[in-house]
Each structure stands twice: as C-alpha cells, then as structure tokens.
Design an enzyme around this catalytic site. Structure first.
Site, PDB file in Angstrom:
ATOM      1  N   GLY A 106      73.864   0.125   0.951  1.00 48.92           N
ATOM      2  CA  GLY A 106      74.114   0.312  -0.729  1.00 48.92           C
ATOM      3  C   GLY A 106      72.626   0.084  -1.135  1.00 48.92           C
ATOM      4  O   GLY A 106      71.615   0.090  -0.455  1.00 48.92           O
ATOM      5  N   SER A 107      72.677  -0.517  -2.521  1.00 52.59           N
ATOM      6  CA  SER A 107      71.805  -0.636  -3.241  1.00 52.59           C
ATOM      7  C   SER A 107      70.518  -1.626  -2.902  1.00 52.59           C
ATOM      8  O   SER A 107      69.369  -1.485  -3.143  1.00 52.59           O
ATOM      9  CB  SER A 107      72.031  -1.430  -4.548  1.00 52.59           C
ATOM     10  N   THR A 108      70.712  -2.494  -1.598  1.00 47.71           N
ATOM     11  CA  THR A 108      69.740  -3.268  -1.129  1.00 47.71           C
ATOM     12  C   THR A 108      68.574  -2.262  -0.700  1.00 47.71           C
ATOM     13  O   THR A 108      67.309  -2.565  -0.564  1.00 47.71           O
ATOM     14  CB  THR A 108      70.232  -4.282  -0.224  1.00 47.71           C
TER      15      THR A 108
END
Lengths: 635, 389
Positions: free
Chosen positions: A295-297
């Site tokens: 995801g966003s990481t």
C-alpha cells in the site's frame, strides 16, 4: 561263517571310523566358514551387545544479543532411569523416587520390578537440585544421565526469531534451526564393556570421547529495542485486536536487524507442542516469510525512483479529481472528492494515489521493473533465516498498464515486510540496498570468531542526492500529515503510513492491513521501524491510527535508550499544545466536513465512499491537538 | 594295572589332557556367571573337580574288574539304569530344571540318569551281541537290543531330553551295524526312526520353531535364535587364533550354558579356529585309539564294548560340535571330558577305564588261529590304518 563275521565286523568298524572322520571334516568346514569368513561380520554385530554406549551430549551454543546479553542458553538437567535387574529393593526404590520426583509410585514400582527390560525411564529433564537428592539417596539400580536443556531468559521475547529446539536439543525453528549446525556441537560418548544386563565389567577400559560444545551466536538484535517493539505490539493488539502484528527495527546504514517481533507469541520455555497447528502458526516469523500488499508505504519508493529518473520534482503541480482513468479503468484515490491541485511533495504527504499513477506511467514498465529488481523485490534478499519469502511480482510481460500504474502506489505487488523496510532503508541511507542480517558473528567456545557478517551492499539503487530529498519529504509526512501520530516533540522522525485492502479469491474484501514505516533521526536515519497490523478488528484500520502510534512508542524508547537530547523542543511544543475543540461533523456533507477540518488544521481519513458523514472519531467536543487525525464514517 | 595303562598311554594322555583343559575352560567360561550367581568364581570348577576325582575312581574300578564278568550281570546293569531313569520322575528324588526332569538327587549330590544309561546300554548290547552273535544277521537277533534301547530312549525322551535320545538311538544303530545286522534291516530301522521326527514335532510344536531357528537364527534373535546367535558371536569373535585364554566377551552372561553344552563356543572364542582344530584332532586320536582297540581285540565282547564306548564319545562330540556351529538344530548335549557336568565326566572316565581294560586283555584272549585269508585281510587293515594315520 565265523571268519566272515569277524571280517564284516572289522570292515564296519573302519567304515564307522571313516564316517565319523568325514562328519568331523564337514563340521570343521562349517566352523571355518563361521569363524573365518563370517567372523568380521559377526564381530561387528556382537560389538553392539558387548558395550554400553553412554552418549555425552554436547552443550548447545549460547545465543547473545548485540550487546552480549544472553537470549538463549543451556542449563543442565538429568534423565533418570531404572535398571530393574540391579534393583535390590524395588518397593523402597519406587517409594523414594516417587517422593523426590513426584512420579506415580505404582508405575515406578512396575518399572523397578520389570526385569525383562534392561532400562526404563523414570523421568526426563529433572532439575539438578532434585537429581542431587536422587544421587544422595544412593538407590540401587537407579542411573542418571546428564542432559542439557534449552533456556530462554526472556521467555516470550524473540519467539519467532529465536525459534526453539526439540526436546533433544535440535534446532526446530527460527535461528535455532538456521544456525543449528553451528550451535549443536558434536556429541561425545563413553563406551564401556558390560555384561548382558548392562553391568560394567570390572577392569575393562572405557573409551571416552568428550563432546565438543556448540558455537556461540551473537545476533544483531538489541534486547532493549526488542522489548520496546514487543511492548508496542502488545498495546497494538490490545487496542485493535489484529490477527497478527509485526514489527521490524533495522539499522538502515548496515542492514542489521535490531528487533523483529510478531504477536501473538508464546513462551519459548514452554513451547505449546500439543497444538501443532497453532504452534506452527505462532512460530511463523511473519516479518521474513510472509508477503503482503504494502500500500501507501510503497509510494516512498516510487517517489525515489521518479526523482532519481528526473521525471518529476518536488514542486511539480498535479491535479487530482479523485481518480485517474488508465486503459479505460478508473483508479480511485482514497479521497474520492479529489485532492485538487497539489505539489508532488503534497501528493506524497496526502498519499494521493493519482500522483503515483502518473509517476508510474511516466517511468514506464521497464524502468519500474528495473528498479524493483535493484530493490530486491520478487526474490529473497538472502537474510540469514530459514524460509525467507520472495514477494510476488507480476511477470513483466503480463503486466498491463493498469497493473504497473497500481504498483506505483503499492498495489498489485506483494513484498515481505523485510523487503519493504529494507527498501525504505535503501532510499534513506544514501541509496545502497544493504543485505539484511540477524547474525553478527559466530564464535567457537574459546571465543575465536568462526564467521562474521559485515554490512554488505547488494545494489546501488538511487543517488545520495535523491536520498536526501526523500528524507525531507519523509519528515514532512510525520510533521504535518498522516504520520502525525509518530511526531515526537524535539526530535526528528520521518515516516509514511499505509493501508491496504485485502483480496480474497480475487475479490476485494473489508479486511485491511495497516502499516507504518518510519525513521529516526529523520535527517540521518539510524533506526527504521516498520509496524504492520494484519486485519485489525477494532473498527479502525487506517495505518495512521492503527500502526503509527505504536511505531512512535518504539521511537520514544529508542530515543530514551540512545539518550538523545531534544532540539527546538519549545517550538514543537507550541504546535502540539495548541488545542482545538473537535467540531460536530455528523450530518454534514463530506465536502463541508473536509473544508472545516482543513480550516482547523486537522488531518482526516474517510471510511466508506458515501457523501454524508455519519460518524466521527474523536467525538465532538473532545479537545484535540492541531494536526490530529479525524476518522470520518460516511454513507 | 599300570602295564594296561602304559599300553594305552596315548589314549589315557589325550583323555587326561582333555579333562584338564576342560577344567581350565570351565573356569574361564563360568568365572563371571558363577561369581554373579553363586558368589564363587570357582563354583563350577569345584564341582567338575569332584566329578573328575570320582571319574578317576570309576576308571580304576573299570580297569580292575574283568569286563567278561559284566556278561553275567548285564540284566542288573540295564535294570539299574532303567530304575535310575524312572527315579527322575519320582517326586523329591527327581530334580527338574528348565522344564525338564533330568537329575536325581541324594544328599547334596545330583546325578544325571541318562549319562549312566548310555553306558549301561552299551555294556548290555555288547554282552548280548557277543553271546548271540550268530543270531545277529537275522531279524530275531535285533529284537532284544531294539526293545531295551527303545525303552531307554522312551524314558529319556519323557524327561524330555531329545539330544540324549538321539545320541542313544545313534549308538544303538552303530552297534547293531557293527554287530553284523544286515544292511536291509538297518534301513528298515532307519526309516521308521526318520519318520519319528515329524511325529515328535507334532507332539511338541516348539521343536519346529527350534528347527527353523537353526536355519535362520536372525529371524528370532531374542527367542529361538538367541542361543545360536550368541554361539556364533563367540565363534566369530575368535577368528583364526582367538582372543586368548580368559579373553572371551560372550561369557559375560551373553551365552547361556557357556560352561556346559556351549563350552566349545568359548573355546572357539578364546583359541580360535586353530584351537578347535587342535581339539578336534585330540578327539579323533581318542576315537582312533578306541577303534584300534576294537579292531585288535579278538574277543567279540571286547570289540563290541570298546566300539560302543568310542561310539558314545564320537557321537556326542559330533552332535555337540554340530550344534555349536549351527549345523543342526540346537539341542543340549555336553562335550565329553570338557563340559561342566560331574556325572558326564565321571561316567566317561569310567568308560575310558573299560576301554583301557579291554586293550590290556587283547593279548591273552585268542578266539581262533587266523586263516590265510584272515591274515591277508589283517594286512589290508594295517595298510588302511596307516592311511588313516
């Protein structure tokens, strides 16, 4: 007639003598076969029964943390046996043993009387103080054999990393299994000649071959940080009750793994061997062996690649209407009302998916895959642990535009937590992909170093300059945006949150993985922390809420441990101590709510994709600090 | 008396050598087990020494008595033997051990009846055949030795003691053969004897297990095969020259009956194949000397009797050798002169006394002047004797 019968007699006498001689020769032939031809073979078989083989167990090596604290060691126990044939007074022996060892009298008595078996077990792994009592009781026919039992002074700390041994001290999981060949040593034995009952024969020599102790393993793990990580995860589990929670702490400059924890765990001194299934589940060192959609990481890495390739700059302005259409497919941003116009930096801080779709498309499939390979995705990093996962990277030829557009913001790609944190380390340490490692060195019992791991650069991925630019943005996220719950007044922490929805059987489901990856100090990171919570069940699932605060706990402990002094504390406190009363947003339209929160300098996350706010955390009237994160429920 | 002994000095020295060697071997084989079980390492050696002294007594008794006088008391002798065999079954007198009643006891002494019965039977048959030698080639002549032999075999078999039964049966056949029965009759006797084997197996099925165990002892190493495997371990450990006196490992309770029926295993372990060959030669010398006495005795009684005695020694030795080497199914039978067992030793020494006595008398008794044809034959025999040497 008479003479004939005499001749017959003498003839037959001779015949009998010849016959006897022939039979003698036949038997001697058989004897020669047994003694001369089969002799060696028989002797080898017989050797087994002539000698009693008393194994002398090698002492298993000790495992230390990086500061020399013992984290796995041996202590001596005794196995107690009974040799019924040598017992003089079975009932007395059975009584005494049942008293000292707390074993059943009847069973022991049976063992003491069963002369059909040369030796039976009374009790295994008896502590030395009890064994001493048995020795002092001086019972006939009772023998003790020394044994080494594994002991883990920190009990359920390091559960999955250290692993455990079998009851006979063979490494079964974790580092115990990985380094088993070094740790186990070489068993020795004492051979003594004995009679059929195992009684040593007087005056015979015993061959004694001493055991060689196992080697000692010093790990890169730091017990103080490990304890902190475990404490943080325990709190996380208490607050959000995820299926599992994992934390990794690494030194980005060297690739050393400083802490690695997974919950739930169990006490290594009391391995729950009865329930194999749950034991296996709890023994998984998720940080190394399992994969997840980051995801966003992952956006941090896309940013780094884009900056390195020069396809964007921090200040380039992107417009986000709330989605991008790629190959006719609509890729939504989490804030479906759109982030509007924002710079690239703001895009990362807002975690705007549209920006990263653009960046991924600009970079192109070949470049992206080229970098993924340099980051080590899709193949094991070679950490010194058994069963490292490779991650899942779609085959380059079958990856469509829409696929690699998603990869730009951390979807359609699966990595191990270790790969993710190691990738983050790379972009923060000046651009070198380091080989992660758990074992610092292995020494023999005399202290001589047998094997030593030193920091190894696997790939040079991005330039130092790009790395410096990322560090600035990374800190920004924590200071002002979704990573705010990791903000520590007076200290520089960088980080990025991540929330990814799970797929089950190809369908997206309402199950999430919440994560946060952060660094400290932000300008020149020495510690990188990753916290991943799998399927939190508290109703909250945003990485900013479910993972970030617990990473902060770890950072706080690291700061205390490093004894770092705060800078510009006053200034930070002024920001954080500015308290706002939480407005009531329920019933408002989502756009209204966004406007109001932005005005108050508050962060927000949105659950559901409706237009109307029906719930809020924290509730109205609560005093919150500036930049606090508000979670809105919508229909 | 001394001249008689001098005349058979090879025989006497060989036997004496075997007895003394036997006592040394009994010590080696039993010192550990005797120490463990009786707390006296010399337990079996002392018993054997007692049997030896008794045996020397019997030896001189047999030497002194004119064996021709035995003809008259032959029925008493065989009667006494039968009584001894029956006494085994009488409570308080008979002693049982390992499920077999083989001994009778009076005072602190025990006696194995079947050992006595073997020689009693030999003496009886020798007396009978020398009296009735004309009848021997007929079927009628065989009846008495067969019935008496059958009775004794039956009594021994009931103990049960299959090995001694077998031994007596073989002695019976050999003596009848030498006694001049027709080959036709011998076959007629052998076939029913062979048919007896399956019958015996049906009666006591454990015998079949023993039989298969002998063919593959490794199939049941803990049960039927145990004894044989332990014996083979002993022999195998010995190799060419053995481990040296007192060097046996198997005597540490691994090999049951190591001082009695299986003493040959220990000899093989301590003195190797070469040791056993030397021992074998000693036995062959004893047998050859015995046969020589039988050949040179012109008196039928002496010839039959000496042959019978040699026969017992030879058959028992062969069976023991065959059992220990795994050539026939395991069965307990002592090795003459060597195995621990007082009765056996003293009776055998008595038997040797008789042999020596017969050898001493050969000069005196002439049955008839040899004919020309006979002289020719004796020359042939001498030639063949030399060949045997």
């Amino acid at each position: 007639m008479f003479n004939n019968s005499i001749i017959k007699l003498q003839k037959r006498l001779l015949a009998v003598f010849v016959l006897i001689s022939l039979i003698f020769i036949a038997i001697l032939t058989k004897l020669a076969y047994v003694q001369l031809i089969k002799g060696q073979w028989l002797q080898a078989k017989a050797a087994d029964q002539w000698t009693r083989d008393l194994p002398l167990k090698a002492k298993r090596g000790t495992i230390f943390d990086t500061n020399g604290n013992v984290i796995a060691e041996n202590y001596t126990t005794y196995d107690i046996y009974i040799r019924a044939r040598q017992v003089n007074n079975p009932s007395q022996v059975a009584f005494t043993l049942s008293q000292i060892l707390d074993v059943d009298y009847e069973t022991t008595l049976k063992k003491a009387q069963n002369t059909a078996i040369s030796e039976s077990v009374v009790k295994l792994q008896v502590e030395s103080n009890l064994a001493e009592k048995v020795i002092r009781a001086n019972l006939s026919g009772v023998v003790l054999s020394e044994n080494n039992k594994r002991y883990y002074p920190y009990h359920d700390l390091y559960t999955q990393v250290l692993g455990y041994t079998t009851i006979d001290n063979t490494g079964q999981a974790g580092l115990e299994a990985y380094a088993d060949n070094y740790l186990k040593g070489v068993d020795g034995y004492a051979l003594e000649e004995s009679d059929v009952h195992g009684v040593k024969i007087d005056g015979t020599l015993s061959r004694y071959i001493p055991s060689i102790s196992g080697m000692n393993v010093t790990t890169t793990l730091n017990t103080v940080i490990q304890m902190s990580a475990e404490k943080a995860l325990e709190k996380l589990c208490e607050d959000h009750d995820p299926k599992t929670a994992t934390a990794i702490v690494m030194n980005p400059k060297t690739g050393e793994i400083l802490a690695m924890s997974t919950k739930p765990s169990f006490d290594l001194n009391d391995v729950p061997r009865d329930d194999v299934e749950s034991l296996l589940a709890m023994s998984r060192n998720i940080g190394i062996v399992d994969v997840y959609e980051p995801g966003s990481t992952f956006k941090v890495l896309t940013t780094a690649i884009a900056l390195e390739e020069g396809v964007t700059t921090e200040n380039e302005v992107f417009y986000d209407p709330g989605y991008r259409i790629v190959d006719g497919e609509k890729i939504k941003c989490w804030k479906y009302t759109g982030h509007g116009s924002q710079t690239m930096t703001e895009g990362l801080c807002n975690s705007c998916n549209s920006v990263f779709v653009d960046l991924a498309l600009r970079l192109g499939k070949e470049t992206l895959y080229d970098y993924y390979e340099k980051f080590g995705f899709g193949s094991p990093l070679g950490v010194d642990f058994l069963g490292e996962g490779s991650g899942i990277l779609m085959d380059i030829d079958s990856a469509k535009k829409v696929d690699y557009a998603r990869m730009g913001f951390g979807q359609a790609i699966a990595v191990t937590p270790l790969q993710l944190i190691n990738g983050i380390c790379t972009v923060l340490n000046g651009g070198n992909l380091m080989k992660p490692y758990l074992i610092k060195n292995i020494t023999d019992p005399d202290g001589k170093i047998i094997m030593e791991n030193t920091p190894t650069v696997l790939n040079r991925v991005i330039s130092e300059e790009t790395s410096d630019r990322i560090k600035v943005m990374f800190e920004e996220v924590v200071k002002k945006y979704s990573g705010y719950y990791a903000f520590i007044e007076g200290y520089r922490v960088g980080g990025k949150t991540g929330t990814s929805q799970k797929y089950e059987n190809g369908q997206i489901v309402q199950k999430y993985i919440s994560s946060f990856v952060g660094s400290y100090p932000a300008d020149d990171p020495e510690y990188v922390v990753l916290v991943v919570a799998d399927e939190p069940s508290s109703g909250q699932y945003f990485g900013s809420v479910v993972a970030t605060p617990y990473a902060k706990m770890i950072f706080q402990d690291i700061i205390a441990y490093s004894n770092d002094q705060p800078n510009h504390l006053e200034e930070d406190l002024q920001t954080t101590q500015k308290v706002i009363e939480m407005p009531n947003l329920i019933g408002k339209s989502i756009t209204e709510a966004f406007a109001l929160l932005s005005q108050l300098d508050l962060q927000f996350e949105v659950m559901g994709d409706g237009t109307m706010v029906i719930g809020q955390t924290p509730v109205a009237g609560t005093m919150v600090s500036k930049r606090a994160i508000v979670v809105l429920e919508t229909v | 008396m001394l001249t008689k002994i001098k005349k058979s000095k090879v025989l006497v020295l060989c036997v004496l050598g075997l007895c003394i060697f036997g006592m040394f071997m009994i010590y080696s084989a039993s010192c550990y087990s005797a120490k463990v079980n009786y707390d006296d390492a010399f337990h079996f050696v002392k018993k054997q020494l007692f049997g030896f002294v008794l045996g020397i007594g019997l030896f001189f008794l047999a030497l002194k008595v004119d064996y021709h006088r035995l003809v008259k008391i032959r029925w008493y002798i065989i009667g006494g033997a039968v009584i001894l065999l029956v006494l085994v079954f009488v409570p308080f007198i008979g002693i049982s051990s390992n499920g077999a009643r083989r001994w009778i006891g009076f005072g602190g002494l025990t006696l194995q009846s079947s050992e006595v019965a073997k020689f009693a039977y030999v003496i009886f048959v020798a007396c009978y055949m020398s009296k009735e030698y004309k009848k021997m080639p007929t079927f009628q002549g065989m009846i008495v030795p067969l019935i008496v032999g059958g009775c004794i075999c039956l009594l021994v078999l009931l103990e049960p003691n299959l090995s001694v039964t077998l031994c007596i049966g073989c002695v019976m056949l050999c003596m009848l053969l030498v006694g001049g029965i027709r080959m036709k009759h011998l076959l007629m006797l052998s076939i029913p004897a062979l048919l007896l084997v399956p019958i015996l197996i049906i009666i006591e099925p454990y015998r079949l297990q023993r039989l298969t165990a002998f063919l593959n002892p490794w199939g049941s190493p803990k049960d039927e095969g145990f004894q044989l495997i332990q014996s083979l371990y002993s022999l195998g450990a010995g190799g060419w020259f053995g481990l040296g006196y007192l060097g046996s490992r198997q005597k540490y309770l691994f090999l049951p009956f190591s001082e009695s029926d299986f003493i040959l295993s220990i000899i093989g372990e301590e003195f190797g194949f070469v040791g056993i060959v030397v021992l074998c030669i000693a036995y062959l010398v004893v047998i050859k000397e015995g046969i020589k006495i039988a050949l040179h005795t012109k008196d039928r009684l002496g010839a039959y009797m000496s042959f019978g005695i040699v026969c017992v020694i030879a058959i028992q030795t062969l069976i023991n050798f065959a059992v220990v080497t795994g050539s026939i199914p395991p069965t307990g039978i002592p090795l003459p002169f060597i195995s621990a067992g007082g009765t056996s030793l003293s009776v055998f020494l008595g038997g040797i006394g008789l042999l020596v006595s017969i050898a001493g008398q050969e000069e005196k008794v002439y049955v008839s002047v040899p004919t020309k044809k006979q002289k020719m034959f004796f020359k042939k025999i001498k030639l063949s004797k030399n060949l045997v040497k």
